[in-house]
Design an enzyme around this catalytic site. Structure first.
Site, PDB file in Angstrom:
ATOM      1  CB  VAL A   1      53.581  -1.879  28.994  1.00 17.71           C
ATOM      2  CG1 VAL A   1      54.273  -2.484  27.542  1.00 17.71           C
ATOM      3  CG2 VAL A   1      53.414  -3.307  30.030  1.00 17.71           C
ATOM      4  N   GLY A   2      53.130   0.350  29.527  1.00 19.01           N
ATOM      5  CA  GLY A   2      52.167   0.888  30.429  1.00 19.01           C
ATOM      6  C   GLY A   2      52.025   2.743  30.744  1.00 19.01           C
ATOM      7  CG  ASN A   3      48.354   5.400  31.777  1.00 20.74           C
ATOM      8  OD1 ASN A   3      49.025   5.001  30.069  1.00 20.74           O
ATOM      9  ND2 ASN A   3      47.537   4.780  32.121  1.00 20.74           N
TER      10      ASN A   3
ATOM     11  CD  GLU B   1      60.070  -7.074  27.319  1.00 19.42           C
ATOM     12  OE1 GLU B   1      60.005  -8.221  28.225  1.00 19.42           O
ATOM     13  OE2 GLU B   1      59.200  -6.440  27.712  1.00 19.42           O
TER      14      GLU B   1
ATOM     15  CB  ILE C   1      52.834  -4.725  42.943  1.00 19.39           C
ATOM     16  CG1 ILE C   1      52.425  -5.202  40.985  1.00 19.39           C
ATOM     17  CG2 ILE C   1      51.901  -5.652  43.494  1.00 19.39           C
ATOM     18  CD1 ILE C   1      51.402  -6.291  41.096  1.00 19.39           C
TER      19      ILE C   1
ATOM     20  CG  ASN D   1      49.755  -7.372  34.199  1.00 18.47           C
ATOM     21  OD1 ASN D   1      48.415  -7.651  33.697  1.00 18.47           O
ATOM     22  ND2 ASN D   1      50.155  -6.342  34.472  1.00 18.47           N
TER      23      ASN D   1
ATOM     24  N   GLY E   1      59.231  -9.081  30.679  1.00 13.40           N
ATOM     25  CA  GLY E   1      60.666  -9.170  30.496  1.00 13.40           C
ATOM     26  C   GLY E   1      61.530  -8.423  31.527  1.00 13.40           C
TER      27      GLY E   1
ATOM     28  CE  LYS F   1      43.397  -2.171  43.933  1.00  8.57           C
ATOM     29  NZ  LYS F   1      43.119  -1.390  42.079  1.00  8.57           N
TER      30      LYS F   1
HETATM   31  O1  0RQ Z   1      45.438  -2.151  39.634  1.00  2.00           O
HETATM   32  O2  0RQ Z   1      43.552  -0.653  37.596  1.00  2.00           O
HETATM   33  O3  0RQ Z   1      42.458  -3.187  39.328  1.00  2.00           O
HETATM   34  O4  0RQ Z   1      43.644  -0.213  39.847  1.00  2.00           O
HETATM   35  O5  0RQ Z   1      48.179  -2.652  39.760  1.00  2.00           O
HETATM   36  O6  0RQ Z   1      49.290  -0.687  38.485  1.00  2.00           O
HETATM   37  O7  0RQ Z   1      49.953   1.757  38.831  1.00  2.00           O
HETATM   38  O8  0RQ Z   1      48.014   1.365  37.199  1.00  2.00           O
HETATM   39  O9  0RQ Z   1      50.733   0.912  37.399  1.00  2.00           O
HETATM   40  O10 0RQ Z   1      49.751  -0.002  34.631  1.00  2.00           O
HETATM   41  O11 0RQ Z   1      52.454   0.351  36.063  1.00  2.00           O
HETATM   42  O12 0RQ Z   1      51.541  -1.841  36.233  1.00  2.00           O
HETATM   43  C1  0RQ Z   1      53.547  -3.924  38.062  1.00  2.00           C
HETATM   44  C2  0RQ Z   1      50.818  -4.258  37.275  1.00  2.00           C
HETATM   45  C3  0RQ Z   1      52.224  -1.866  37.396  1.00  2.00           C
HETATM   46  C4  0RQ Z   1      53.252  -3.274  35.485  1.00  2.00           C
HETATM   47  C5  0RQ Z   1      52.591  -3.582  37.116  1.00  2.00           C
HETATM   48  C6  0RQ Z   1      47.772  -2.155  40.750  1.00  2.00           C
HETATM   49  C7  0RQ Z   1      46.875  -1.218  40.558  1.00  2.00           C
HETATM   50  C8  0RQ Z   1      45.788  -0.925  38.915  1.00  2.00           C
HETATM   51  C9  0RQ Z   1      48.586  -1.408  37.433  1.00  2.00           C
HETATM   52  P1  0RQ Z   1      43.884  -1.699  39.140  1.00  2.00           P
HETATM   53  P2  0RQ Z   1      49.313   1.215  37.927  1.00  2.00           P
HETATM   54  P3  0RQ Z   1      50.694   0.109  36.234  1.00  2.00           P
HETATM   55  C10 0RQ Z   1      57.359  -5.006  30.200  1.00  2.00           C
HETATM   56  C11 0RQ Z   1      58.083  -4.855  31.659  1.00  2.00           C
HETATM   57  C12 0RQ Z   1      56.103  -6.202  35.443  1.00  2.00           C
HETATM   58  C13 0RQ Z   1      55.614  -6.815  33.759  1.00  2.00           C
HETATM   59  C14 0RQ Z   1      56.522  -5.688  32.906  1.00  2.00           C
HETATM   60  C15 0RQ Z   1      53.802  -5.273  34.865  1.00  2.00           C
HETATM   61  C16 0RQ Z   1      47.592  -2.208  38.778  1.00  2.00           C
HETATM   62  O13 0RQ Z   1      53.912  -3.003  35.593  1.00  2.00           O
HETATM   63  O14 0RQ Z   1      52.697  -5.854  35.039  1.00  2.00           O
HETATM   64  O15 0RQ Z   1      57.709  -4.731  34.333  1.00  2.00           O
HETATM   65  N1  0RQ Z   1      54.935  -5.219  35.562  1.00  2.00           N
HETATM   66  N2  0RQ Z   1      56.936  -6.273  31.870  1.00  2.00           N
HETATM   67  O16 0RQ Z   1      45.261  -0.698  41.482  1.00  2.00           O
HETATM   68  C17 0RQ Z   1      48.028  -4.362  44.942  1.00  2.00           C
HETATM   69  C18 0RQ Z   1      49.843  -3.173  45.168  1.00  2.00           C
HETATM   70  C19 0RQ Z   1      49.724  -2.293  44.177  1.00  2.00           C
HETATM   71  C20 0RQ Z   1      48.486  -2.836  43.360  1.00  2.00           C
HETATM   72  C21 0RQ Z   1      49.088  -1.368  42.131  1.00  2.00           C
HETATM   73  N3  0RQ Z   1      51.179  -2.741  45.383  1.00  2.00           N
HETATM   74  N4  0RQ Z   1      48.844  -3.553  45.038  1.00  2.00           N
HETATM   75  N5  0RQ Z   1      47.923  -3.340  44.363  1.00  2.00           N
HETATM   76  N6  0RQ Z   1      48.323  -2.327  41.475  1.00  2.00           N
HETATM   77  N7  0RQ Z   1      49.905  -1.661  42.952  1.00  2.00           N
HETATM   78  C22 0RQ Z   1      56.776  -5.127  29.488  1.00  2.00           C
HETATM   79  C23 0RQ Z   1      56.335  -6.847  29.444  1.00  2.00           C
HETATM   80  O17 0RQ Z   1      57.668  -7.898  29.619  1.00  2.00           O
HETATM   81  C24 0RQ Z   1      55.420  -7.833  27.891  1.00  2.00           C
END
Ligand code: 0RQ
Length: 494
Positions: A255-257, A279, A349, A369, A373, A393
Site C-alpha cells: 500500500v502507499g504512494n 492483498e 523503513i 504499522n 502481508g 525526514k
Molecule cells: O512518516 O509520515 O510521519 O513522515 O515512515 O513513509 O515514505 O511515506 O512510505 O507510505 O510507503 O510507508 C514501510 C511504513 C513505508 C509501509 C512503510 C517514515 C516516513 C513517514 C511513511 P511521516 P513513506 P510508505 C501490503 C504490504 C509494512 C507493511 C507492508 C509499511 C512514514 O510500506 O507499513 O508492507 N510497510 N504491507 O517519514 C524513520 C526511516 C523511515 C521513516 C520512512 N528509515 N526512519 N521513519 N519513515 N522511512 C499491505 C498490508 O499488509 C496491509
C-alpha cells in the site's frame, strides 16, 4: 437493532473479531457506539477494555475511536492508525504484529484463546441466510466460524454489483488433514461467493449506509517516480534475459504512494496481459484494469481513494469479471504465492548493508504499522523487491544503515532493493558484495562515504582478528546512527 443496543452485547474482556482490511469493509457504527459506552464506563470508574482482532488496518471510526478512549487491551494483527500507534508506543495497549496469512490458522489452532464476538460488515444478507461480503473479506470467514456471538452490519452503501465478486474457500483444514489449495491461476475461483453463518449465533443486525473512508493518493512525487522507473527498467532487463515472461508474473503491490506510482508506471509501460495476485487493490490497479494492461486482479480488499471508489462503482460491470476478493488466508497463502511465482513489491523503513529489512519499527522501538502481508509475499515470491526513498525526514535519516534497528525480512528473503538513487539486485551475491552494491546503487550520496567507511573499518577489524569476515560489523558502532538520530535529530551530524 440500533448500534448502541448491539454494542451493549460486548463485554469487558471480550475478544472481538472485526471485519476490515486497509480501510475497506470495516464496521462503521458498532465500534463507534462501543467507544461511547467504553468512555462512559471509564468515566464511571469501571474498566472496560477488549481485544480487537481484524483483517488488517481499519479506519478512524474503529481503531481511532477505540484507541482514543483507551478501549483496547490488545490489538492484532495490523494497524496504521495514529491514535492506536500512539497508545501502543506509549505502552498503553498490547499489539501483536503478525503475518496476515497466519492469523486465521492461529485462531483455529487456539493460539489466541477464545473469540467471544464478531462484528462483521456485509453488503447484504440473502434469503438463504448466507452473507454477501462487502469491500474486503480479510478474516471474516474465521470470525463468523469461531465467534460465539455475531453482530452483522449491513451497509447499503455498497453497490449491489459486488454480489458475486467474492470467492470464499471453505476447503482449508487443520493439520494433519490439509490438502493442496487448488488455485492455479490468479483468476481461478475455488470457493463460493458468499460467507456462511450459523443464524443461531447472530445476536444483532445493524443497518448502516456509509462509505469506506480512504484518503486520496498524492500524485507520484519525484522519488516515487524514479523508484518506479528503476523497477520498470529492471523488469525490461529480466524479460530480455529470459528470467521473466513477456507479460511478467502476477504482481503483488504494497500500500502507499510509492506502490501506486509503480503501478502508474506499469500502466504507461509496454507490458500487456498482466495479472495481480495481491492483498489490496489500489487505484493504480484499477487504472490498469481499465486500460486493459491488467487482465485480472485477485485481492482480499479494495482500498480505493474517493475518486477510485467513484470510478469502481460507475464501471462495476467492467470490473466485476476482472476482480475477485478472497479471504486473506488465501490471498496471502504461501503455497499459492510460491506456485504462481508472484513479483512482490513492498515498502520498507530501512535496510542494512547485508539486506536485512525493517518494515515496521522506527529507530528499533516505535511501531509504525506492522509487517502486514509483506512477509507472506517476500519469502514466497519469485522476486521480492523492497523500496523506499534513500532518506527520510528531510535527509536526517538514511534508509540504508549499517545494521537494521529491527528485522522483519532477513537477508534470505530480500532480493532486490530500490531507492530513487537506483536498484540493487542482491541475488547471488555474498554479504560483502551486497553491502558494496547497496551503498553504490541505493544509498543517498550524502551517506555513501560514511557507509563505505563503516564497512571498510569493520572489514579491517575482522582481518585483524576482531570478528568474522562473513558479515563484518563493528558491534559497538552498528546502531550508533540510530542512537545519534535519537539524540541529535540527525544520523550523522552530532
Ligand atoms: O512518516 O509520515 O510521519 O513522515 O515512515 O513513509 O515514505 O511515506 O512510505 O507510505 O510507503 O510507508 C514501510 C511504513 C513505508 C509501509 C512503510 C517514515 C516516513 C513517514 C511513511 P511521516 P513513506 P510508505 C501490503 C504490504 C509494512 C507493511 C507492508 C509499511 C512514514 O510500506 O507499513 O508492507 N510497510 N504491507 O517519514 C524513520 C526511516 C523511515 C521513516 C520512512 N528509515 N526512519 N521513519 N519513515 N522511512 C499491505 C498490508 O499488509 C496491509
Amino acid at each position: 437493532m440500533s448500534a448502541d443496543e448491539a454494542a451493549a452485547l460486548i463485554r469487558h474482556g471480550d475478544n472481538v473479531g472485526m471485519s476490515g482490511f486497509t480501510g475497506a469493509g470495516y464496521p462503521k457504527a458498532v465500534p463507534l457506539a462501543l467507544a461511547r459506552q467504553i468512555e462512559q464506563a471509564t468515566q464511571a470508574g469501571e474498566t472496560f477494555r477488549i481485544g480487537v482482532w481484524t483483517g488488517a488496518s481499519t479506519a478512524p471510526e474503529l481503531d481511532g475511536a477505540l484507541a482514543r478512549v483507551g478501549g483496547m487491551q490488545l490489538r492484532m494483527p495490523y494497524q496504521s492508525d495514529p491514535a492506536c500507534r500512539a497508545r501502543i508506543n506509549a505502552g498503553e495497549m498490547e499489539y501483536l504484529d503478525l503475518h496476515l496469512s497466519h492469523v486465521a490458522q492461529f485462531v483455529w489452532f487456539g493460539f489466541f484463546g477464545k473469540l467471544h464476538a464478531a462484528v462483521v460488515e456485509v453488503a447484504g444478507i440473502r434469503e438463504d441466510g448466507r452473507l454477501i461480503p462487502s469491500s474486503s473479506i480479510g478474516n471474516n470467514k474465521t470470525w463468523l466460524d469461531q465467534a460465539d456471538k455475531i453482530i452483522l452490519e449491513v451497509n447499503s452503501w455498497h453497490p449491489e454489483g459486488l454480489d458475486g465478486m467474492h470467492d470464499v474457500y471453505y476447503g482449508t483444514r487443520l493439520p494433519p488433514h490439509r490438502k493442496p489449495i487448488p488455485l492455479l491461476d490468479a483468476g481461478d475461483r475455488i470457493g463460493e461467493p458468499y460467507l456462511r453463518v450459523d443464524p443461531d449465533k447472530v445476536v444483532a443486525v445493524v443497518e448502516t449506509c456509509s462509505p469506506d473512508r480512504n484518503s486520496a493518493f498524492a500524485p507520484p512525487d519525484e522519488v516515487s517516480r524514479r523508484i518506479a522507473e528503476h523497477i520498470l527498467e529492471f523488469f525490461d532487463h529480466e524479460v530480455r534475459r529470459g528470467r521473466l515472461p513477456a507479460n511478467l508474473l502476477p504482481l503483488q503491490s504494497g500500500v502507499g504512494n510509492t506502490a501506486n506510482a509503480v503501478l502508474s508506471g506499469l500502466n504507461q509501460g509496454p507490458y500487456e496481459g498482466l495479472a495481480a495476485y495481491t492483498e489490496v487493490l489500489q487505484d493504480g490497479m484499477l487504472e490498469m484494469l481499465k486500460s486493459g494492461k491488467l487482465r485480472f486482479a485477485s485481492a482480499t480488499a479494495l482500498s480505493l481513494s474517493p475518486a477510485g471508489t467513484e470510478d469502481f462503482i460507475a464501471n462495476l460491470a467492467h470490473y466485476r469479471d476482472r476482480v475477485v476478493l478472497r479471504p486473506q488466508e488465501i490471498s496471502n497463502h504461501p503455497e499459492v504465492i510460491r506456485r504462481l511465482g508472484v513479483i512482490a513489491m513492498n515498502g520498507m523503513i530501512e535496510t542494512d548493508l547485508y539486506g536485512h529489512v525493517n518494515s515496521t519499527h522506527v529507530m528499533g522501538t516505535r511501531i509504525m504499522n506492522g509487517i502486514g502481508g509483506s512477509g507472506d509475499f517476500a519469502r514466497n515470491a519469485y522476486l521480492s523487491i523492497f523500496m523506499t526513498g534513500s532518506t527520510a525526514k528531510d535527509g536526517a535519516i538514511s534508509c540504508i544503515v549499517p545494521m537494521a534497528s529491527h528485522v522483519d525480512h532477513t537477508e534470505h528473503d530480500v532480493q532486490v532493493v530500490v531507492t530513487e538513487q537506483g536498484l540493487a539486485d542482491l541475488r547471488g551475491l555474498a554479504p560483502r558484495r551486497r553491502a558494496r552494491l547497496l551503498i553504490e546503487r541505493c544509498a543517498h550520496p550524502s551517506y555513501r562515504d560514511a557507509l563505505l567507511d563503516y564497512v571498510e573499518r569493520a572489514e579491517a577489524a575482522a582481518r585483524a582478528g576482531r570478528g568474522g569476515m562473513h558479515t563484518p560489523h563493528s558491534l559497538g558502532e552498528a546502531l550508533s546512527w540510530h542512537e545519534r538520530y535519537e539524540q541529535a535529530g540527525h544520523m550523522l551530524k552530532g
